[in-house]
Design an enzyme around this catalytic site. Structure first.
Site, PDB file in Angstrom:
ATOM      1  N   GLY A   1       0.820  -1.193   0.000  1.00 57.36           N
ATOM      2  CA  GLY A   1       0.000   0.000   0.000  1.00 57.36           C
ATOM      3  C   GLY A   1       0.853   1.241   0.000  1.00 57.36           C
ATOM      4  N   GLY A   3       1.078   5.401   1.282  1.00 57.32           N
ATOM      5  CA  GLY A   3       0.554   6.481   2.100  1.00 57.32           C
ATOM      6  C   GLY A   3       1.044   7.802   1.549  1.00 57.32           C
ATOM      7  N   GLY A   4       0.942   8.843   2.363  1.00 60.26           N
ATOM      8  CA  GLY A   4       1.360  10.156   1.912  1.00 60.26           C
ATOM      9  C   GLY A   4       2.848  10.242   1.644  1.00 60.26           C
ATOM     10  N   MET A   5       3.651   9.581   2.483  1.00 64.36           N
ATOM     11  CA  MET A   5       5.100   9.690   2.310  1.00 64.36           C
ATOM     12  C   MET A   5       5.797   8.343   2.321  1.00 64.36           C
ATOM     13  SD  MET A   5       6.448  10.920   6.047  1.00 64.36           S
ATOM     14  CE  MET A   5       6.434   9.799   7.446  1.00 64.36           C
ATOM     15  N   ALA A   6       5.071   7.265   2.526  1.00 65.35           N
ATOM     16  CA  ALA A   6       5.708   5.949   2.647  1.00 65.35           C
ATOM     17  C   ALA A   6       4.960   4.894   1.843  1.00 65.35           C
ATOM     18  CB  ALA A   6       5.781   5.535   4.108  1.00 65.35           C
ATOM     19  N   VAL A   8       4.291   0.540   1.858  1.00 67.61           N
ATOM     20  CA  VAL A   8       4.359  -0.659   2.706  1.00 67.61           C
ATOM     21  C   VAL A   8       4.235  -1.888   1.816  1.00 67.61           C
ATOM     22  CG1 VAL A   8       3.348  -1.894   4.643  1.00 67.61           C
ATOM     23  CG2 VAL A   8       3.311   0.597   4.634  1.00 67.61           C
ATOM     24  N   LYS A  23       8.015  -1.155   5.723  1.00 76.11           N
ATOM     25  CA  LYS A  23       7.637   0.223   5.438  1.00 76.11           C
ATOM     26  C   LYS A  23       8.885   1.020   5.090  1.00 76.11           C
ATOM     27  CE  LYS A  23       5.048   4.114   7.449  1.00 76.11           C
ATOM     28  NZ  LYS A  23       4.242   4.553   8.617  1.00 76.11           N
ATOM     29  N   ASP A 123      -1.452  11.284  16.485  1.00 78.89           N
ATOM     30  CA  ASP A 123      -2.060  11.149  15.155  1.00 78.89           C
ATOM     31  C   ASP A 123      -3.078  10.010  15.119  1.00 78.89           C
ATOM     32  OD1 ASP A 123      -2.453  11.935  12.549  1.00 78.89           O
ATOM     33  OD2 ASP A 123      -0.808  10.734  11.737  1.00 78.89           O
TER      34      ASP A 123
END
Length: 275
Positions: A1, A3-6, A8, A23, A123
């Protein structure tokens, strides 16, 4: 998957013969020192935590400019997707009340644990809470902001700011566990049944002094509510028994049964005195 900056990836640990999640920062962010520090912070904070409802970090690996977090692989979905799947029909919602109660209690357990370690997540949101396919167990992820002092690095996505406490958005402001409690309140309000909204309302007060001061306070509030409900139920039962007793007594009096008994008692008493 992604994300915004990473990103996985699912991988297989040959040595221990297990599935793991890896990750890593996306290529365009590797040179960003602030994001790299946030990435390392996530690994450092989460590695300190050993709890059944928190993602387990296995290792951190560096290869040249690349860094990887090797963590427990969880077969499941985010809380957001889980809730969407539960909203298929009213009958299913009613049937799954116990599931929501289980998830809520596990969230409290996890929060109480990492707060006891002096860690504030900062968060908490539905996308950072996984629900396992097997057993509907909670797994809290993404501790990247847990030790952050500079809140400018908070992600700009509306979802994050939506769940962030007001005081958390003030740069260099000191916060405590009530920031996570605020986030929990927004999570409950937007994702849980209405029966949780009273708790959510107090959790998500704009003024942190008006919120629950700790997870323990939330538990005490729930206990008091349960005691109040039990007391009300017992009182109602006693009231109904009293009313039933009154009706039965009135029936016997009107039928003359009590008056016959009283006459018999008086007769026996007279005989006893005469003797």
């Amino acid at each position: 998957g992604k994300g915004g900056m990473a990103e996985v990836y699912l991988a297989h640990d040959i040595l221990l013969d297990r599935e793991v999640a890896i990750k890593m920062l996306r290529d365009q962010f590797v040179a960003d020192k602030a994001l790299l520090e946030q990435f390392r912070r996530e690994a450092k904070s989460a590695a300190r935590l050993k709890h059944p409802y928190i993602i387990n970090i296995h290792d951190v690996v560096s290869e040249g400019e690349k860094e990887y977090i090797v963590m427990e692989y969880v077969e499941g979905v985010t809380l957001r997707k889980f809730v969407e799947s539960q909203r298929v029909g009213e009958a299913q919602n009613r049937r799954d009340k116990r599931v929501y109660e289980k998830i809520f209690n596990e969230l409290l357990d996890a929060m109480e644990y990492f707060h006891s370690k002096q860690i504030i997540h900062r968060d908490l949101k539905p996308d950072n809470i996984l629900i396992t396919n097997n057993g509907n167990n909670v797994k809290i992820i993404d501790f990247g902001l847990s030790d952050a002092d500079d809140y400018v690095i908070l992600k700009q996505a509306a979802g994050t700011r939506k769940y962030a406490a007001p005081e958390q958005l003030i740069p260099n402001n000191t916060i405590d566990c009530r920031a996570d409690i605020y986030s929990l309140g927004i999570i409950l309000k937007n994702n849980f049944p209405k029966s949780y909204h009273k708790i959510a309302e107090k959790c998500a007060q704009q003024d942190k002094e008006k919120r629950f001061s700790s997870v323990g306070d939330i538990r005490n509030f729930i206990k008091k509510k349960k005691i109040t409900k039990i007391t009300a139920a017992v009182s109602l039962i006693l009231l109904l028994l009293f009313a039933l007793s009154f009706v039965v007594t009135k029936h016997y009096i009107s039928s003359g049964i009590y008056s016959l008994n009283e006459e018999k008692i008086l007769t026996e008493s007279t005989q006893y005195i005469d003797s």
